[in-house]
Scaffold this motif. Structure first.
Motif, PDB file in Angstrom:
ATOM      1  N   CYS A 127       0.876  -1.152  -0.224  1.00 45.80           N
ATOM      2  CA  CYS A 127       0.107   0.200   0.094  1.00 45.80           C
ATOM      3  C   CYS A 127       0.932   1.179   0.138  1.00 45.80           C
ATOM      4  CB  CYS A 127      -0.986   0.068   1.153  1.00 45.80           C
ATOM      5  SG  CYS A 127      -0.117  -0.129   2.812  1.00 45.80           S
ATOM      6  N   LEU A 128       0.225   2.113  -0.476  1.00 42.43           N
ATOM      7  CA  LEU A 128       1.110   3.778  -0.548  1.00 42.43           C
ATOM      8  C   LEU A 128      -0.164   4.552  -0.140  1.00 42.43           C
ATOM      9  CD1 LEU A 128       3.364   5.672  -1.369  1.00 42.43           C
ATOM     10  CD2 LEU A 128       2.113   5.701  -3.441  1.00 42.43           C
ATOM     11  N   ILE A 129       0.018   5.128   1.246  1.00 36.66           N
ATOM     12  CA  ILE A 129      -0.832   6.008   1.962  1.00 36.66           C
ATOM     13  C   ILE A 129      -0.394   7.456   2.005  1.00 36.66           C
ATOM     14  CG2 ILE A 129      -2.200   6.484   3.776  1.00 36.66           C
ATOM     15  CD1 ILE A 129      -2.040   3.303   4.344  1.00 36.66           C
ATOM     16  N   ARG A 130      -1.005   8.515   1.901  1.00 33.31           N
ATOM     17  CA  ARG A 130      -0.510  10.013   2.071  1.00 33.31           C
ATOM     18  C   ARG A 130      -0.802  10.242   3.459  1.00 33.31           C
ATOM     19  NH1 ARG A 130      -3.533  15.546   0.021  1.00 33.31           N
ATOM     20  NH2 ARG A 130      -2.050  16.983   1.332  1.00 33.31           N
ATOM     21  N   VAL A 131       0.098  10.710   4.306  1.00 31.54           N
ATOM     22  CA  VAL A 131      -0.406  10.935   5.748  1.00 31.54           C
ATOM     23  C   VAL A 131       0.013  12.236   6.086  1.00 31.54           C
ATOM     24  CG1 VAL A 131       0.578   8.454   6.409  1.00 31.54           C
ATOM     25  CG2 VAL A 131       2.177  10.625   6.211  1.00 31.54           C
ATOM     26  N   LYS A 132      -0.843  12.941   7.021  1.00 31.19           N
ATOM     27  CA  LYS A 132      -0.464  14.293   7.597  1.00 31.19           C
ATOM     28  C   LYS A 132       0.955  14.528   8.020  1.00 31.19           C
ATOM     29  CE  LYS A 132      -5.317  15.106   8.823  1.00 31.19           C
ATOM     30  NZ  LYS A 132      -6.154  15.164  10.123  1.00 31.19           N
ATOM     31  N   THR A 133       1.627  15.644   7.788  1.00 31.61           N
ATOM     32  CA  THR A 133       2.993  16.065   8.361  1.00 31.61           C
ATOM     33  C   THR A 133       2.933  16.037   9.635  1.00 31.61           C
ATOM     34  OG1 THR A 133       2.430  18.372   7.983  1.00 31.61           O
ATOM     35  CG2 THR A 133       3.378  17.170   6.227  1.00 31.61           C
ATOM     36  N   THR A 134       1.674  15.961  10.372  1.00 30.10           N
ATOM     37  CA  THR A 134       1.826  15.853  12.139  1.00 30.10           C
ATOM     38  C   THR A 134       1.204  14.562  12.292  1.00 30.10           C
ATOM     39  OG1 THR A 134      -0.407  17.055  11.777  1.00 30.10           O
ATOM     40  CG2 THR A 134       1.661  18.504  12.239  1.00 30.10           C
ATOM     41  N   TYR A 135       1.266  13.594  11.415  1.00 27.11           N
ATOM     42  CA  TYR A 135       0.463  12.225  11.795  1.00 27.11           C
ATOM     43  C   TYR A 135       1.069  11.627  13.147  1.00 27.11           C
ATOM     44  CZ  TYR A 135      -0.735   7.329  11.320  1.00 27.11           C
ATOM     45  OH  TYR A 135      -1.193   6.228  11.571  1.00 27.11           O
ATOM     46  N   ASN A 136       2.249  11.612  13.241  1.00 25.49           N
ATOM     47  CA  ASN A 136       2.724  11.213  14.665  1.00 25.49           C
ATOM     48  C   ASN A 136       4.196  11.821  14.955  1.00 25.49           C
ATOM     49  OD1 ASN A 136       4.473   9.366  13.063  1.00 25.49           O
ATOM     50  ND2 ASN A 136       3.394   7.532  13.481  1.00 25.49           N
ATOM     51  N   VAL A 138       7.126  10.195  14.665  1.00 23.71           N
ATOM     52  CA  VAL A 138       8.019   9.524  13.635  1.00 23.71           C
ATOM     53  C   VAL A 138       7.910  10.574  12.341  1.00 23.71           C
ATOM     54  CG1 VAL A 138       8.517   7.775  12.359  1.00 23.71           C
ATOM     55  CG2 VAL A 138       7.864   7.329  14.647  1.00 23.71           C
ATOM     56  N   VAL A 139       6.880  10.887  12.075  1.00 21.24           N
ATOM     57  CA  VAL A 139       6.286  11.528  10.845  1.00 21.24           C
ATOM     58  C   VAL A 139       6.987  13.160  11.016  1.00 21.24           C
ATOM     59  CG1 VAL A 139       4.982  12.621   9.130  1.00 21.24           C
ATOM     60  CG2 VAL A 139       4.520  10.278  10.015  1.00 21.24           C
ATOM     61  N   ILE A 140       6.738  13.711  12.205  1.00 20.68           N
ATOM     62  CA  ILE A 140       7.211  15.091  12.439  1.00 20.68           C
ATOM     63  C   ILE A 140       8.663  15.005  12.364  1.00 20.68           C
ATOM     64  CG2 ILE A 140       7.238  16.724  14.339  1.00 20.68           C
ATOM     65  CD1 ILE A 140       4.400  15.872  15.044  1.00 20.68           C
ATOM     66  N   ALA A 141       9.328  14.180  12.980  1.00 20.03           N
ATOM     67  CA  ALA A 141      10.841  14.069  12.960  1.00 20.03           C
ATOM     68  C   ALA A 141      11.154  13.909  11.485  1.00 20.03           C
ATOM     69  CB  ALA A 141      11.256  12.991  14.056  1.00 20.03           C
ATOM     70  N   PHE A 142      10.661  12.997  10.737  1.00 24.79           N
ATOM     71  CA  PHE A 142      11.117  12.855   9.311  1.00 24.79           C
ATOM     72  C   PHE A 142      10.760  14.080   8.676  1.00 24.79           C
ATOM     73  CE2 PHE A 142       9.228  11.940   4.976  1.00 24.79           C
ATOM     74  CZ  PHE A 142      10.767  11.363   4.484  1.00 24.79           C
ATOM     75  N   VAL A 143       9.820  14.855   8.976  1.00 27.13           N
ATOM     76  CA  VAL A 143       9.686  16.129   8.049  1.00 27.13           C
ATOM     77  C   VAL A 143      10.766  17.222   8.441  1.00 27.13           C
ATOM     78  CG1 VAL A 143       8.321  18.065   7.751  1.00 27.13           C
ATOM     79  CG2 VAL A 143       7.375  15.766   7.554  1.00 27.13           C
ATOM     80  N   ALA A 144      11.039  17.445   9.776  1.00 27.14           N
ATOM     81  CA  ALA A 144      12.022  18.433  10.209  1.00 27.14           C
ATOM     82  C   ALA A 144      13.488  17.735   9.905  1.00 27.14           C
ATOM     83  CB  ALA A 144      11.869  18.355  11.887  1.00 27.14           C
ATOM     84  N   GLY A 145      13.506  16.638   9.643  1.00 27.04           N
ATOM     85  CA  GLY A 145      15.012  16.132   9.267  1.00 27.04           C
ATOM     86  C   GLY A 145      15.448  16.403   7.831  1.00 27.04           C
ATOM     87  N   LEU A 177       8.822   6.064   4.919  1.00 22.39           N
ATOM     88  CA  LEU A 177       8.211   7.475   4.688  1.00 22.39           C
ATOM     89  C   LEU A 177       8.981   8.115   3.336  1.00 22.39           C
ATOM     90  CD1 LEU A 177       7.931   8.536   8.564  1.00 22.39           C
ATOM     91  CD2 LEU A 177       6.169   7.470   6.929  1.00 22.39           C
ATOM     92  N   LEU A 178       8.237   8.817   2.789  1.00 20.64           N
ATOM     93  CA  LEU A 178       8.898   9.556   1.549  1.00 20.64           C
ATOM     94  C   LEU A 178       8.426  10.949   1.546  1.00 20.64           C
ATOM     95  CD1 LEU A 178       7.446   6.495  -0.332  1.00 20.64           C
ATOM     96  CD2 LEU A 178       9.934   7.276  -0.749  1.00 20.64           C
ATOM     97  N   GLY A 185       6.475  24.744  -3.031  1.00 22.64           N
ATOM     98  CA  GLY A 185       7.105  24.478  -1.333  1.00 22.64           C
ATOM     99  C   GLY A 185       6.453  23.701  -0.484  1.00 22.64           C
ATOM    100  N   GLU A 186       5.276  23.290  -0.600  1.00 24.15           N
ATOM    101  CA  GLU A 186       4.543  22.459   0.178  1.00 24.15           C
ATOM    102  C   GLU A 186       5.183  21.156   0.325  1.00 24.15           C
ATOM    103  OE1 GLU A 186       0.082  20.731   1.280  1.00 24.15           O
ATOM    104  OE2 GLU A 186       0.306  21.864  -0.584  1.00 24.15           O
ATOM    105  N   VAL A 187       5.250  20.516   1.419  1.00 21.53           N
ATOM    106  CA  VAL A 187       5.733  19.112   1.717  1.00 21.53           C
ATOM    107  C   VAL A 187       4.613  18.276   1.957  1.00 21.53           C
ATOM    108  CG1 VAL A 187       7.248  17.645   2.919  1.00 21.53           C
ATOM    109  CG2 VAL A 187       7.827  19.847   2.408  1.00 21.53           C
ATOM    110  N   GLU A 188       4.540  17.190   1.121  1.00 18.74           N
ATOM    111  CA  GLU A 188       3.847  16.055   1.505  1.00 18.74           C
ATOM    112  C   GLU A 188       4.408  14.767   2.014  1.00 18.74           C
ATOM    113  OE1 GLU A 188       1.141  15.128  -2.007  1.00 18.74           O
ATOM    114  OE2 GLU A 188      -0.124  16.736  -1.656  1.00 18.74           O
ATOM    115  N   VAL A 189       3.786  13.910   2.671  1.00 20.81           N
ATOM    116  CA  VAL A 189       4.612  12.839   3.316  1.00 20.81           C
ATOM    117  C   VAL A 189       3.673  11.629   2.725  1.00 20.81           C
ATOM    118  CG1 VAL A 189       5.419  11.404   5.149  1.00 20.81           C
ATOM    119  CG2 VAL A 189       5.457  13.889   5.063  1.00 20.81           C
TER     120      VAL A 189
END
Length: 238
Positions: A127-136, A138-145, A177-178, A185-189
């Motif tokens: 599966c491939l699922i779009r998630v909110k950038t604030t999903y959890n 782990v995702v928050i740290a990934f976006v920040a990194g 996570l991708l 400039g918007e980021v999607e995860v």
């Protein structure tokens, strides 16, 4: 009608049909939900529920639909119609009898959950699922990194009962996570079970996720061209 639909689908996906479109060996499927307005009868109101509108005391009868759609071959593999109280995830899992290995199913961000991904892993369906950038966290740290892709682990929501689950609060699932950067400039995860970055390079996922648009087009045709909401039957059976 369900039986006839199944016959058509089964007769398309045969080894002899060399016109079937695949991408990197996958059937590319998408799932989405929508509301379908039904005739305003007592029977249908009781079965599906009522959506209130801005006029006090009035409303319309609506059902929640879910469709499993092959976006490359433009075929609806399965469809369900449920009460509005049923969640999109629950309806989507009713399509699982149509899943198979070498399927990649694309979902929008309303479908992200540990339990939902776990069902795909159990049936060996990717599966491939779009998630909110604030999903959890782990995702928050990934976006920040700022990294483009990482393989990590997700855990189940802790404030829930695990009584009927095949996992515990300490279970984990490996996911990838991708980071997708849009022109503005918007980021999607995106979250996927496709972990191998050599087989499935990060650069392919932006266009891959965009293929989900095929199911939006399907609903547009269903409602605006086929006029599915112009029912000539008024019972639950029809």
């Amino acid at each position: 009608f369900n039986h006839l639909s199944d016959v058509i689908v089964d007769n398309f996906y045969t080894a002899e049909n060399d016109s079937i479109a695949y991408l990197n060996g996958f059937r590319i499927l998408a799932v989405d939900g929508s509301r379908i307005t039904l005739p305003n009868t007592v029977e249908l109101k009781k079965h599906y529920g009522l959506t209130q509108n801005q006029h006090e005391g009035s409303g319309i009868v609506q059902a929640r639909a879910s469709v499993l759609y092959d976006v490359l071959n433009e075929i609806a593999l399965d469809a369900v119609l449920g009460n509005l109280s049923e969640g999109e995830l629950d309806l989507a899992l009713q399509h699982s009898h149509r899943w198979r290995e070498n399927d990649l199913i694309i979902y929008d961000r309303g479908y992200a959950s540990y339990d939902f991904v776990n069902e795909h892993v159990k049936l060996k369906t990717d599966c491939l699922i779009r998630v909110k950038t604030t999903y959890n966290s782990v995702v928050i740290a990934f976006v920040a990194g700022g990294k483009k892709s990482i393989v990590t682990e997700i855990s189940p929501t802790q404030n829930r009962s695990f009584k009927d689950k095949d996992y515990t609060k300490d279970s984990t699932l490996k996911v990838r996570l991708l980071r997708i950067e849009l022109p503005g400039g918007e980021v999607e995860v995106l979250m996927t079970t496709l972990l191998d970055s050599k087989k499935h390079p990060t650069k392919m996922f932006k266009e891959l996720y965009f293929l989900r648009w095929g199911i939006e087009t399907f609903y547009d045709e269903l409602k605006n061209k086929l006029k599915v909401e112009h029912f000539t039957g008024y019972s639950q059976r029809s």
